[in-house]
Write an enzyme that holds these catalytic residues in place. Structure first.
Site, PDB file in Angstrom:
ATOM      1  N   GLU A  36      28.949 -41.798  13.204  1.00 52.88           N
ATOM      2  CA  GLU A  36      28.323 -40.476  13.105  1.00 52.88           C
ATOM      3  C   GLU A  36      28.746 -39.511  14.202  1.00 52.88           C
ATOM      4  OE1 GLU A  36      23.843 -38.637  12.335  1.00 52.88           O
ATOM      5  OE2 GLU A  36      24.100 -40.742  12.913  1.00 52.88           O
ATOM      6  N   SER A 196       2.213 -43.881  23.639  1.00 51.11           N
ATOM      7  CA  SER A 196       2.310 -43.174  24.924  1.00 51.11           C
ATOM      8  C   SER A 196       3.350 -43.792  25.849  1.00 51.11           C
ATOM      9  CB  SER A 196       0.952 -43.165  25.640  1.00 51.11           C
ATOM     10  OG  SER A 196       0.657 -44.461  26.158  1.00 51.11           O
ATOM     11  N   HIS A 460      13.978 -33.714  56.933  1.00 48.43           N
ATOM     12  CA  HIS A 460      12.754 -32.914  56.872  1.00 48.43           C
ATOM     13  C   HIS A 460      13.136 -31.440  56.713  1.00 48.43           C
ATOM     14  CE1 HIS A 460       8.703 -31.500  57.845  1.00 48.43           C
ATOM     15  NE2 HIS A 460       9.284 -30.604  58.628  1.00 48.43           N
TER      16      HIS A 460
END
Length: 481
Positions: A36, A196, A460
Protein backbone atom coordinates in the site's frame (compact mmCIF):
# COMPACT_ATOMS: atom_id res chain seq x y z
CA UNK A 1 16.34 -8.41 -13.29
CA UNK A 2 16.89 -11.46 -11.04
CA UNK A 3 14.12 -12.38 -8.61
CA UNK A 4 16.60 -13.93 -6.19
CA UNK A 5 17.79 -12.06 -3.08
CA UNK A 6 19.75 -12.58 0.10
CA UNK A 7 17.03 -10.91 2.19
CA UNK A 8 13.39 -10.09 1.51
CA UNK A 9 11.45 -8.00 4.02
CA UNK A 10 7.65 -8.17 3.90
CA UNK A 11 6.23 -4.83 5.02
CA UNK A 12 7.75 -1.33 4.85
CA UNK A 13 6.76 0.11 8.21
CA UNK A 14 9.46 1.46 10.58
CA UNK A 15 10.67 -2.04 11.39
CA UNK A 16 10.64 -3.22 7.80
CA UNK A 17 12.28 -0.29 6.05
CA UNK A 18 14.94 0.21 8.75
CA UNK A 19 15.78 -3.51 8.61
CA UNK A 20 16.09 -3.39 4.83
CA UNK A 21 18.46 -0.41 5.05
CA UNK A 22 20.66 -2.16 7.61
CA UNK A 23 20.56 -5.28 5.45
CA UNK A 24 21.81 -3.33 2.44
CA UNK A 25 24.51 -1.68 4.55
CA UNK A 26 25.75 -5.15 5.49
CA UNK A 27 26.12 -6.06 1.83
CA UNK A 28 23.02 -8.20 1.37
CA UNK A 29 21.05 -8.00 -1.86
CA UNK A 30 17.76 -6.79 -0.40
CA UNK A 31 14.15 -6.32 -1.45
CA UNK A 32 11.13 -5.06 0.45
CA UNK A 33 7.50 -5.92 -0.32
CA UNK A 34 4.76 -3.35 0.26
CA UNK A 35 1.07 -3.58 -0.60
CA UNK A 36 0.00 0.00 0.00
CA UNK A 37 2.36 2.75 1.14
CA UNK A 38 6.00 3.04 2.17
CA UNK A 39 6.38 3.78 5.87
CA UNK A 40 3.50 1.54 6.92
CA UNK A 41 0.83 2.45 9.45
CA UNK A 42 3.16 4.38 11.76
CA UNK A 43 4.26 6.92 9.20
CA UNK A 44 1.00 7.14 7.26
CA UNK A 45 -1.74 6.55 9.84
CA UNK A 46 -0.20 6.32 13.29
CA UNK A 47 2.83 7.79 15.03
CA UNK A 48 3.59 10.71 12.73
CA UNK A 49 0.21 12.09 11.58
CA UNK A 50 -1.27 11.83 15.07
CA UNK A 51 1.59 13.95 16.41
CA UNK A 52 0.86 16.50 13.69
CA UNK A 53 -2.78 16.61 14.85
CA UNK A 54 -1.72 16.91 18.49
CA UNK A 55 0.65 19.75 17.60
CA UNK A 56 -2.25 21.67 16.07
CA UNK A 57 -4.24 20.99 19.24
CA UNK A 58 -1.36 22.22 21.40
CA UNK A 59 -1.08 25.47 19.45
CA UNK A 60 -4.84 26.00 19.77
CA UNK A 61 -4.67 25.38 23.53
CA UNK A 62 -1.90 27.96 23.91
CA UNK A 63 -3.76 30.48 21.75
CA UNK A 64 -6.91 30.10 23.82
CA UNK A 65 -4.86 30.77 26.97
CA UNK A 66 -2.80 33.61 25.53
CA UNK A 67 -3.99 35.87 28.34
CA UNK A 68 -2.08 33.69 30.81
CA UNK A 69 1.12 34.76 29.02
CA UNK A 70 0.27 38.47 28.99
CA UNK A 71 -0.84 38.36 25.36
CA UNK A 72 -4.03 39.59 23.76
CA UNK A 73 -5.45 37.81 20.72
CA UNK A 74 -8.59 39.20 19.14
CA UNK A 75 -11.59 36.89 19.56
CA UNK A 76 -11.68 33.20 20.38
CA UNK A 77 -9.35 30.98 18.43
CA UNK A 78 -10.91 28.16 16.42
CA UNK A 79 -9.76 25.25 14.28
CA UNK A 80 -10.45 24.65 10.61
CA UNK A 81 -10.72 20.88 10.67
CA UNK A 82 -9.99 20.48 6.96
CA UNK A 83 -6.78 22.49 7.24
CA UNK A 84 -5.72 20.64 10.41
CA UNK A 85 -6.23 17.28 8.69
CA UNK A 86 -4.56 18.52 5.49
CA UNK A 87 -1.45 19.53 7.44
CA UNK A 88 -1.32 16.11 9.10
CA UNK A 89 -1.65 14.30 5.77
CA UNK A 90 0.99 16.57 4.26
CA UNK A 91 3.47 15.65 6.98
CA UNK A 92 2.89 11.96 6.24
CA UNK A 93 3.24 12.45 2.50
CA UNK A 94 6.58 14.21 2.94
CA UNK A 95 7.97 11.35 5.03
CA UNK A 96 6.50 8.73 2.70
CA UNK A 97 8.55 10.23 -0.09
CA UNK A 98 11.58 10.22 2.20
CA UNK A 99 11.33 6.46 2.68
CA UNK A 100 11.18 6.01 -1.07
CA UNK A 101 14.38 8.07 -1.39
CA UNK A 102 16.10 5.89 1.22
CA UNK A 103 15.15 2.73 -0.65
CA UNK A 104 16.64 4.12 -3.85
CA UNK A 105 19.73 5.46 -2.08
CA UNK A 106 20.48 2.06 -0.54
CA UNK A 107 19.70 0.16 -3.77
CA UNK A 108 16.82 -1.75 -2.19
CA UNK A 109 14.28 -3.14 -4.65
CA UNK A 110 10.67 -2.31 -3.78
CA UNK A 111 8.18 -5.00 -4.79
CA UNK A 112 4.60 -3.73 -4.91
CA UNK A 113 1.85 -6.20 -4.00
CA UNK A 114 0.85 -8.73 -1.35
CA UNK A 115 3.31 -11.46 -0.40
CA UNK A 116 2.57 -15.04 0.57
CA UNK A 117 5.18 -17.49 1.82
CA UNK A 118 5.11 -20.67 -0.27
CA UNK A 119 8.39 -22.13 0.98
CA UNK A 120 10.79 -21.09 3.76
CA UNK A 121 12.86 -19.31 1.10
CA UNK A 122 10.17 -18.32 -1.41
CA UNK A 123 7.31 -15.87 -1.69
CA UNK A 124 4.67 -15.25 -4.34
CA UNK A 125 3.59 -11.64 -4.70
CA UNK A 126 0.07 -11.07 -5.96
CA UNK A 127 -1.91 -7.96 -6.78
CA UNK A 128 -2.53 -5.71 -3.80
CA UNK A 129 -6.04 -5.69 -2.34
CA UNK A 130 -5.46 -2.05 -1.40
CA UNK A 131 -4.68 0.93 -3.63
CA UNK A 132 -0.95 1.50 -3.88
CA UNK A 133 -0.02 4.93 -2.55
CA UNK A 134 3.11 6.16 -4.32
CA UNK A 135 4.04 8.99 -6.70
CA UNK A 136 3.31 6.83 -9.76
CA UNK A 137 0.04 4.96 -9.47
CA UNK A 138 -0.73 2.42 -10.85
CA UNK A 139 2.67 0.73 -10.58
CA UNK A 140 4.60 1.74 -13.72
CA UNK A 141 6.12 -0.76 -16.11
CA UNK A 142 9.59 -1.86 -15.03
CA UNK A 143 8.83 -1.59 -11.29
CA UNK A 144 8.79 -4.91 -9.47
CA UNK A 145 5.37 -6.35 -8.77
CA UNK A 146 3.55 -9.65 -9.11
CA UNK A 147 5.73 -12.74 -9.37
CA UNK A 148 7.76 -15.34 -7.50
CA UNK A 149 10.80 -14.26 -5.48
CA UNK A 150 13.36 -16.21 -3.47
CA UNK A 151 15.67 -15.31 -0.60
CA UNK A 152 17.77 -17.16 1.94
CA UNK A 153 16.22 -15.04 4.67
CA UNK A 154 12.63 -13.74 4.73
CA UNK A 155 11.65 -11.26 7.44
CA UNK A 156 7.95 -10.72 8.13
CA UNK A 157 7.18 -7.15 9.24
CA UNK A 158 3.50 -6.86 8.35
CA UNK A 159 2.48 -4.84 11.41
CA UNK A 160 -0.93 -4.78 13.06
CA UNK A 161 -4.43 -3.38 12.63
CA UNK A 162 -7.14 -2.15 15.02
CA UNK A 163 -8.81 -4.84 17.10
CA UNK A 164 -12.61 -5.00 16.88
CA UNK A 165 -15.03 -5.96 19.64
CA UNK A 166 -17.79 -8.32 18.43
CA UNK A 167 -21.02 -6.39 18.14
CA UNK A 168 -19.19 -3.04 18.19
CA UNK A 169 -17.36 -3.37 14.90
CA UNK A 170 -16.22 -0.07 13.31
CA UNK A 171 -18.34 0.99 10.33
CA UNK A 172 -16.34 4.02 9.20
CA UNK A 173 -19.27 6.36 9.83
CA UNK A 174 -20.51 6.26 13.41
CA UNK A 175 -17.96 3.89 14.96
CA UNK A 176 -14.40 4.87 14.10
CA UNK A 177 -10.94 3.34 14.31
CA UNK A 178 -7.89 5.58 14.31
CA UNK A 179 -8.12 5.69 10.50
CA UNK A 180 -11.39 7.64 10.56
CA UNK A 181 -10.53 9.54 13.75
CA UNK A 182 -7.46 10.94 12.02
CA UNK A 183 -9.30 12.54 9.12
CA UNK A 184 -12.77 13.74 10.16
CA UNK A 185 -14.59 15.67 7.47
CA UNK A 186 -16.14 17.83 10.17
CA UNK A 187 -15.63 18.05 13.90
CA UNK A 188 -18.28 16.13 15.89
CA UNK A 189 -19.79 17.82 18.91
CA UNK A 190 -19.31 14.73 21.11
CA UNK A 191 -17.30 11.52 21.13
CA UNK A 192 -17.06 8.38 23.25
CA UNK A 193 -13.59 6.85 23.29
CA UNK A 194 -13.57 3.13 24.09
CA UNK A 195 -10.16 2.26 25.54
CA UNK A 196 -7.60 4.45 27.31
CA UNK A 197 -4.28 3.13 26.05
CA UNK A 198 -1.95 5.45 24.15
CA UNK A 199 -4.16 5.57 21.04
CA UNK A 200 -7.39 6.22 22.92
CA UNK A 201 -5.98 8.88 25.25
CA UNK A 202 -4.18 10.72 22.45
CA UNK A 203 -7.37 11.01 20.42
CA UNK A 204 -9.36 11.93 23.53
CA UNK A 205 -6.87 14.71 24.24
CA UNK A 206 -6.88 15.94 20.63
CA UNK A 207 -10.65 16.09 20.30
CA UNK A 208 -11.04 17.79 23.67
CA UNK A 209 -8.62 20.51 22.55
CA UNK A 210 -10.78 20.91 19.44
CA UNK A 211 -13.75 21.69 21.68
CA UNK A 212 -15.43 18.28 21.50
CA UNK A 213 -17.29 16.79 24.48
CA UNK A 214 -15.21 13.66 25.21
CA UNK A 215 -16.03 10.63 27.35
CA UNK A 216 -13.44 7.86 27.90
CA UNK A 217 -14.47 4.33 28.91
CA UNK A 218 -11.76 2.02 30.30
CA UNK A 219 -12.25 -1.61 31.32
CA UNK A 220 -9.38 -1.63 33.84
CA UNK A 221 -9.10 0.32 37.12
CA UNK A 222 -6.82 3.04 35.71
CA UNK A 223 -6.36 4.89 32.46
CA UNK A 224 -3.17 4.09 30.52
CA UNK A 225 -3.08 0.72 32.29
CA UNK A 226 0.59 -0.07 31.54
CA UNK A 227 1.77 3.07 33.34
CA UNK A 228 2.71 3.50 36.98
CA UNK A 229 -0.48 3.95 39.00
CA UNK A 230 0.64 7.24 40.55
CA UNK A 231 1.50 8.73 37.14
CA UNK A 232 -1.79 7.50 35.70
CA UNK A 233 -3.75 9.07 38.57
CA UNK A 234 -1.93 12.37 38.10
CA UNK A 235 -2.62 12.38 34.36
CA UNK A 236 -6.28 11.56 34.94
CA UNK A 237 -6.66 14.49 37.32
CA UNK A 238 -5.23 16.93 34.76
CA UNK A 239 -7.26 15.44 31.90
CA UNK A 240 -10.47 15.70 33.92
CA UNK A 241 -9.60 19.30 34.77
CA UNK A 242 -9.42 19.90 31.00
CA UNK A 243 -13.00 18.65 30.76
CA UNK A 244 -12.67 14.99 29.81
CA UNK A 245 -15.16 12.62 31.44
CA UNK A 246 -13.48 9.35 32.39
CA UNK A 247 -15.02 6.07 33.53
CA UNK A 248 -12.74 3.24 34.71
CA UNK A 249 -13.73 -0.29 35.75
CA UNK A 250 -16.37 0.05 33.04
CA UNK A 251 -17.10 -1.43 29.63
CA UNK A 252 -19.24 -0.68 26.62
CA UNK A 253 -21.57 -3.68 26.58
CA UNK A 254 -23.71 -2.60 23.63
CA UNK A 255 -23.98 0.17 21.07
CA UNK A 256 -27.15 1.44 19.43
CA UNK A 257 -26.83 3.46 16.23
CA UNK A 258 -28.97 6.43 15.33
CA UNK A 259 -29.06 8.46 12.13
CA UNK A 260 -26.10 10.58 13.21
CA UNK A 261 -25.29 9.36 16.71
CA UNK A 262 -24.41 6.33 18.80
CA UNK A 263 -25.65 5.36 22.24
CA UNK A 264 -23.16 3.39 24.30
CA UNK A 265 -24.48 1.18 27.08
CA UNK A 266 -21.80 1.50 29.76
CA UNK A 267 -21.66 -1.21 32.41
CA UNK A 268 -19.67 -0.53 35.57
CA UNK A 269 -17.98 -3.04 37.86
CA UNK A 270 -20.96 -3.09 40.23
CA UNK A 271 -23.28 -4.14 37.38
CA UNK A 272 -24.98 -0.78 36.90
CA UNK A 273 -25.68 0.24 33.30
CA UNK A 274 -25.96 3.80 32.03
CA UNK A 275 -26.36 5.18 28.53
CA UNK A 276 -24.14 7.79 26.89
CA UNK A 277 -25.14 9.25 23.55
CA UNK A 278 -22.54 10.90 21.33
CA UNK A 279 -22.15 11.71 17.66
CA UNK A 280 -19.26 9.29 17.22
CA UNK A 281 -17.52 6.43 19.04
CA UNK A 282 -13.79 5.73 18.65
CA UNK A 283 -12.85 2.09 19.16
CA UNK A 284 -9.34 2.08 20.64
CA UNK A 285 -9.23 -1.33 22.31
CA UNK A 286 -5.83 -2.36 20.99
CA UNK A 287 -4.42 -3.89 17.84
CA UNK A 288 -3.81 -7.37 16.46
CA UNK A 289 -1.04 -8.70 14.26
CA UNK A 290 -1.47 -9.03 10.49
CA UNK A 291 -0.73 -12.74 10.24
CA UNK A 292 -3.52 -13.77 7.86
CA UNK A 293 -2.96 -14.81 4.24
CA UNK A 294 0.82 -15.03 4.63
CA UNK A 295 1.04 -18.81 4.29
CA UNK A 296 2.34 -19.20 7.85
CA UNK A 297 0.06 -22.06 8.84
CA UNK A 298 0.93 -24.18 5.81
CA UNK A 299 4.64 -23.81 6.57
CA UNK A 300 4.15 -24.62 10.25
CA UNK A 301 5.18 -21.21 11.60
CA UNK A 302 4.05 -20.96 15.23
CA UNK A 303 1.66 -18.18 16.22
CA UNK A 304 0.13 -17.25 19.54
CA UNK A 305 -2.81 -14.93 20.20
CA UNK A 306 -2.60 -13.35 16.77
CA UNK A 307 1.16 -12.84 16.70
CA UNK A 308 4.14 -14.77 15.34
CA UNK A 309 6.25 -16.54 17.98
CA UNK A 310 9.95 -15.61 17.83
CA UNK A 311 13.11 -15.95 19.91
CA UNK A 312 15.38 -13.13 21.09
CA UNK A 313 16.81 -12.71 17.60
CA UNK A 314 13.40 -12.65 15.82
CA UNK A 315 13.81 -16.20 14.48
CA UNK A 316 10.63 -18.26 14.10
CA UNK A 317 10.55 -22.05 14.54
CA UNK A 318 11.05 -22.41 10.75
CA UNK A 319 14.66 -21.76 9.64
CA UNK A 320 14.97 -18.86 7.22
CA UNK A 321 11.75 -17.14 8.38
CA UNK A 322 11.86 -14.27 10.87
CA UNK A 323 9.33 -11.80 12.29
CA UNK A 324 9.78 -8.31 13.76
CA UNK A 325 7.64 -5.46 15.05
CA UNK A 326 3.94 -5.53 15.91
CA UNK A 327 3.33 -8.85 14.13
CA UNK A 328 5.86 -10.43 16.53
CA UNK A 329 3.98 -9.27 19.62
CA UNK A 330 4.13 -6.58 22.30
CA UNK A 331 5.22 -4.00 23.07
CA UNK A 332 3.75 -2.80 19.79
CA UNK A 333 5.90 0.27 19.31
CA UNK A 334 7.69 1.60 16.24
CA UNK A 335 11.03 2.03 18.02
CA UNK A 336 10.86 -1.55 19.29
CA UNK A 337 10.28 -2.74 15.71
CA UNK A 338 13.26 -0.79 14.38
CA UNK A 339 15.67 -2.05 17.03
CA UNK A 340 14.34 -5.57 16.76
CA UNK A 341 14.92 -5.53 13.01
CA UNK A 342 18.50 -4.32 13.35
CA UNK A 343 19.27 -7.07 15.87
CA UNK A 344 17.67 -9.63 13.56
CA UNK A 345 19.68 -8.70 10.47
CA UNK A 346 22.95 -8.26 12.38
CA UNK A 347 22.52 -11.75 13.85
CA UNK A 348 21.90 -13.08 10.32
CA UNK A 349 25.14 -11.37 9.27
CA UNK A 350 26.92 -13.07 12.21
CA UNK A 351 28.22 -9.78 13.58
CA UNK A 352 29.95 -10.04 16.97
CA UNK A 353 28.34 -8.85 20.21
CA UNK A 354 24.73 -8.98 18.98
CA UNK A 355 22.45 -9.30 21.99
CA UNK A 356 18.72 -10.01 22.28
CA UNK A 357 16.47 -7.00 22.81
CA UNK A 358 15.83 -6.21 26.49
CA UNK A 359 12.14 -5.30 26.42
CA UNK A 360 12.41 -3.95 29.96
CA UNK A 361 14.39 -0.99 28.63
CA UNK A 362 12.00 0.05 25.87
CA UNK A 363 10.50 3.47 26.63
CA UNK A 364 6.81 4.11 26.20
CA UNK A 365 5.35 7.52 25.32
CA UNK A 366 1.83 8.91 25.19
CA UNK A 367 1.51 12.31 23.54
CA UNK A 368 -1.66 13.55 25.20
CA UNK A 369 -1.80 16.78 27.19
CA UNK A 370 -0.18 16.26 29.66
CA UNK A 371 2.38 13.94 28.06
CA UNK A 372 3.27 10.63 29.74
CA UNK A 373 6.53 8.70 29.36
CA UNK A 374 8.13 5.77 31.15
CA UNK A 375 10.81 3.10 31.09
CA UNK A 376 11.45 0.07 33.28
CA UNK A 377 9.55 -1.21 36.29
CA UNK A 378 6.58 0.52 37.88
CA UNK A 379 6.58 0.82 41.65
CA UNK A 380 3.95 -1.92 41.92
CA UNK A 381 5.89 -4.28 39.62
CA UNK A 382 9.15 -3.72 41.49
CA UNK A 383 7.44 -4.63 44.77
CA UNK A 384 5.76 -7.62 43.17
CA UNK A 385 9.20 -8.87 42.13
CA UNK A 386 10.36 -8.57 45.72
CA UNK A 387 12.77 -5.68 45.13
CA UNK A 388 13.68 -3.51 48.09
CA UNK A 389 13.29 -0.05 46.60
CA UNK A 390 13.75 3.66 47.06
CA UNK A 391 11.29 5.99 45.30
CA UNK A 392 11.98 9.60 44.39
CA UNK A 393 9.46 12.20 43.25
CA UNK A 394 9.68 15.75 42.00
CA UNK A 395 6.81 18.02 40.99
CA UNK A 396 6.87 20.35 38.00
CA UNK A 397 5.40 23.04 40.29
CA UNK A 398 8.84 23.44 41.91
CA UNK A 399 10.78 23.81 38.64
CA UNK A 400 11.60 27.31 37.36
CA UNK A 401 11.53 26.41 33.66
CA UNK A 402 8.15 24.65 33.99
CA UNK A 403 6.70 27.69 35.76
CA UNK A 404 8.13 30.04 33.12
CA UNK A 405 6.59 27.88 30.39
CA UNK A 406 3.22 27.95 32.12
CA UNK A 407 3.42 24.12 32.28
CA UNK A 408 3.76 23.51 36.01
CA UNK A 409 1.46 20.46 36.25
CA UNK A 410 3.59 17.32 36.19
CA UNK A 411 5.59 14.76 38.12
CA UNK A 412 8.89 12.89 37.73
CA UNK A 413 9.19 9.59 39.59
CA UNK A 414 12.26 7.36 39.87
CA UNK A 415 12.63 3.89 41.36
CA UNK A 416 15.95 2.49 42.60
CA UNK A 417 17.15 -0.76 44.10
CA UNK A 418 17.92 0.16 47.71
CA UNK A 419 20.93 -2.17 47.98
CA UNK A 420 22.69 -1.56 44.67
CA UNK A 421 21.51 1.88 43.54
CA UNK A 422 20.37 0.39 40.21
CA UNK A 423 17.80 2.52 38.40
CA UNK A 424 14.84 0.16 38.00
CA UNK A 425 12.31 2.51 36.44
CA UNK A 426 11.47 6.10 35.60
CA UNK A 427 7.99 7.53 35.08
CA UNK A 428 6.93 11.03 34.07
CA UNK A 429 3.87 13.09 33.37
CA UNK A 430 3.96 16.68 32.14
CA UNK A 431 5.32 18.94 29.42
CA UNK A 432 7.92 17.43 27.05
CA UNK A 433 8.45 14.27 29.10
CA UNK A 434 8.43 12.23 25.88
CA UNK A 435 11.72 13.99 25.08
CA UNK A 436 13.13 13.82 28.62
CA UNK A 437 12.62 10.08 29.11
CA UNK A 438 15.54 9.16 26.85
CA UNK A 439 17.95 10.45 29.52
CA UNK A 440 16.76 7.74 31.86
CA UNK A 441 16.76 5.15 29.05
CA UNK A 442 20.45 5.83 28.40
CA UNK A 443 21.19 5.72 32.13
CA UNK A 444 19.55 2.30 32.46
CA UNK A 445 21.38 0.93 29.41
CA UNK A 446 24.70 2.12 30.86
CA UNK A 447 23.79 0.54 34.23
CA UNK A 448 24.12 3.96 35.84
CA UNK A 449 23.67 4.13 39.61
CA UNK A 450 22.07 6.84 41.71
CA UNK A 451 25.54 8.17 42.63
CA UNK A 452 26.50 8.76 39.01
CA UNK A 453 23.19 10.49 38.30
CA UNK A 454 23.67 12.71 41.35
CA UNK A 455 27.15 13.68 40.14
CA UNK A 456 25.90 14.58 36.67
CA UNK A 457 25.51 18.29 35.96
CA UNK A 458 22.13 19.21 34.49
CA UNK A 459 21.74 22.60 32.76
CA UNK A 460 19.73 25.39 34.37
CA UNK A 461 17.03 26.43 33.79
CA UNK A 462 15.64 23.31 32.16
CA UNK A 463 12.93 20.75 32.71
CA UNK A 464 15.68 18.12 32.84
CA UNK A 465 16.75 19.39 36.27
CA UNK A 466 13.69 17.65 37.67
CA UNK A 467 15.19 14.31 36.68
CA UNK A 468 18.15 14.87 38.99
CA UNK A 469 15.94 16.26 41.76
CA UNK A 470 13.83 13.10 41.62
CA UNK A 471 16.97 11.01 42.08
CA UNK A 472 18.06 13.19 44.98
CA UNK A 473 14.61 12.85 46.54
CA UNK A 474 14.89 9.06 46.50
CA UNK A 475 17.90 9.40 48.78
CA UNK A 476 16.63 12.22 51.01
CA UNK A 477 18.83 14.86 49.38
CA UNK A 478 16.40 16.89 47.28
CA UNK A 479 17.54 20.51 47.03
CA UNK A 480 14.72 22.54 45.48
CA UNK A 481 11.61 21.27 47.19
Amino acid sequence: MSNSYDVIVIGSGPGGYVTSIRSAQLGFKTAIVEREHLGGICLNWGCIPTKALLRSAEILDHANHAKDYGLTLEGKMSANVKDVVARSRGVSARLNGGVGFLMKKNKIDVIWGEAKLTKPNEIVVGKSSKPVVQPQNPVPKGVLGEGTYTAKHIIVATGARPRAIPGIEPDGKLIWTYFEAMKPEEMPKSIVVMGSGAIGIEFASFYRSMGVDVTVIELLPQIMPVEDAEISAFARKVLEKRGLKIFTDAKVSKVEKGANSVTAHVETKDGKVSQITAERLISAVGVQGNIENLGLEALGVKTDRGCIVTDGYSRTNVPGIYAIGDVAGPPMLAHKAEHEGVICIEKIAALPNVHPLDKGMIPGCTYCHPQVASVGLTEAKAKELGRDIRVGRYNFAANGKAIALGEDQGLVKTIFDKKTGELLGAHMVGAEVTELIQGFVIAMNLETTEEELMHSVFPHPTLSEMMKESVLDAYGRVLNA
